[in-house]
Design a protein around this motif. Structure first.
Motif, PDB file in Angstrom:
ATOM      1  N   GLU A   1     -22.114 -77.075   7.903  1.00 56.90           N
ATOM      2  CA  GLU A   1     -22.767 -76.420   9.033  1.00 56.90           C
ATOM      3  C   GLU A   1     -24.210 -76.110   8.627  1.00 56.90           C
ATOM      4  O   GLU A   1     -24.458 -75.682   7.495  1.00 56.90           O
ATOM      5  N   ASN A   2     -25.126 -76.323   9.535  1.00 60.72           N
ATOM      6  CA  ASN A   2     -26.528 -76.013   9.260  1.00 60.72           C
ATOM      7  C   ASN A   2     -26.769 -74.550   9.636  1.00 60.72           C
ATOM      8  O   ASN A   2     -27.185 -74.237  10.744  1.00 60.72           O
ATOM      9  N   GLU A   3     -26.479 -73.667   8.700  1.00 59.89           N
ATOM     10  CA  GLU A   3     -26.645 -72.236   8.921  1.00 59.89           C
ATOM     11  C   GLU A   3     -27.174 -71.599   7.641  1.00 59.89           C
ATOM     12  O   GLU A   3     -27.027 -72.156   6.554  1.00 59.89           O
ATOM     13  N   PRO A   4     -27.797 -70.435   7.766  1.00 61.36           N
ATOM     14  CA  PRO A   4     -28.367 -69.784   6.582  1.00 61.36           C
ATOM     15  C   PRO A   4     -27.304 -69.475   5.525  1.00 61.36           C
ATOM     16  O   PRO A   4     -26.192 -69.065   5.840  1.00 61.36           O
ATOM     17  N   GLU A  27     -30.892 -81.948   7.785  1.00 60.87           N
ATOM     18  CA  GLU A  27     -30.078 -81.899   8.987  1.00 60.87           C
ATOM     19  C   GLU A  27     -29.883 -83.331   9.490  1.00 60.87           C
ATOM     20  O   GLU A  27     -30.839 -84.091   9.592  1.00 60.87           O
ATOM     21  N   HIS A  80     -25.483 -79.284  14.801  1.00 59.50           N
ATOM     22  CA  HIS A  80     -25.955 -78.378  13.757  1.00 59.50           C
ATOM     23  C   HIS A  80     -25.284 -78.661  12.416  1.00 59.50           C
ATOM     24  O   HIS A  80     -24.722 -77.771  11.774  1.00 59.50           O
ATOM     25  N   PRO A 129     -18.073 -73.180   5.536  1.00 59.24           N
ATOM     26  CA  PRO A 129     -18.895 -74.032   6.402  1.00 59.24           C
ATOM     27  C   PRO A 129     -18.913 -75.516   6.004  1.00 59.24           C
ATOM     28  O   PRO A 129     -19.625 -76.295   6.616  1.00 59.24           O
TER      29      PRO A 129
END
Length: 187
Positions: free
Chosen positions: A36-39, A63, A69, A96
């Motif tokens: 997942e592209n999350e912090p 990405e 995402h 994630p």
């Protein structure tokens, strides 16, 4: 010898094959991890390696699916087969993480790396640097009266070989992207 006078692991036909099944030979593996592209995801993945003392030889992240995402992390690492299996299992348990692929064992793959090399030199060294760049299919992306900046794409081994040849000619600086890789389709 044991009390029964049977040597440990003396035959592979024994019901008690006591030979060690682990290997102590380190292997280089390329892992592709879809996340997942999350912090904080990259920090968690890297934390897994640093917390257990595993080394990362190369790391690239980008990405790959804007709408979904999703990012792809390509990691090149070295370890025994048991360590590599442990890394893959632990990566798969991070929340994630969607997918973990070991491109080294899953079949043929294509790996490339990009590097920029600044080479300073005058006279014959300058001419020789241009000749070598032509042989390695490196492009000149910047030129001054005292230096060239070359761009080269290829395997890590190709880039290492080019850099080794440029050292005596005045290699001043190297910037590398790290390995990116994709599996190849079966024919």
């Amino acid at each position: 010898m044991s009390p029964l006078k049977i040597k440990k692991g003396s035959t592979s036909h024994s019901a008690y094959n006591l030979r060690p099944t682990f290997s102590d030979v380190s292997e280089r593996h390329t892992l592709a991890v879809l996340v997942e592209n999350e912090p904080g995801v990259l920090a968690r993945v890297i934390g897994l390696f640093s917390g257990r003392g595993y080394n990362i030889d190369s790391l690239t992240v980008a990405e790959v699916d804007h709408q979904g995402h999703l990012s792809r992390i390509t990691i090149v690492t070295t370890g025994t087969p048991q360590v590599i299996e442990q890394i893959k299992a632990q990566l798969g348990r991070i929340v994630p993480v969607h997918d973990v692929h070991d491109l080294t064992v899953e079949g043929p793959s294509v790996e490339r790396e990009l590097a920029l090399l600044k080479v300073a030199g005058e006279g014959e060294k300058r001419v020789e640097a241009l000749r070598l760049a032509d042989i390695f299919r490196a492009n000149v992306v910047d030129s001054t009266l005292k230096s060239f900046t070359f761009e080269i794409t290829g395997t890590s081994e190709k880039i290492d070989a080019f850099a080794d040849l440029m050292r005596p000619l005045g290699l001043e600086e190297v910037a590398r992207t790290g390995v990116v890789a994709l599996s190849r389709e079966e024919k």
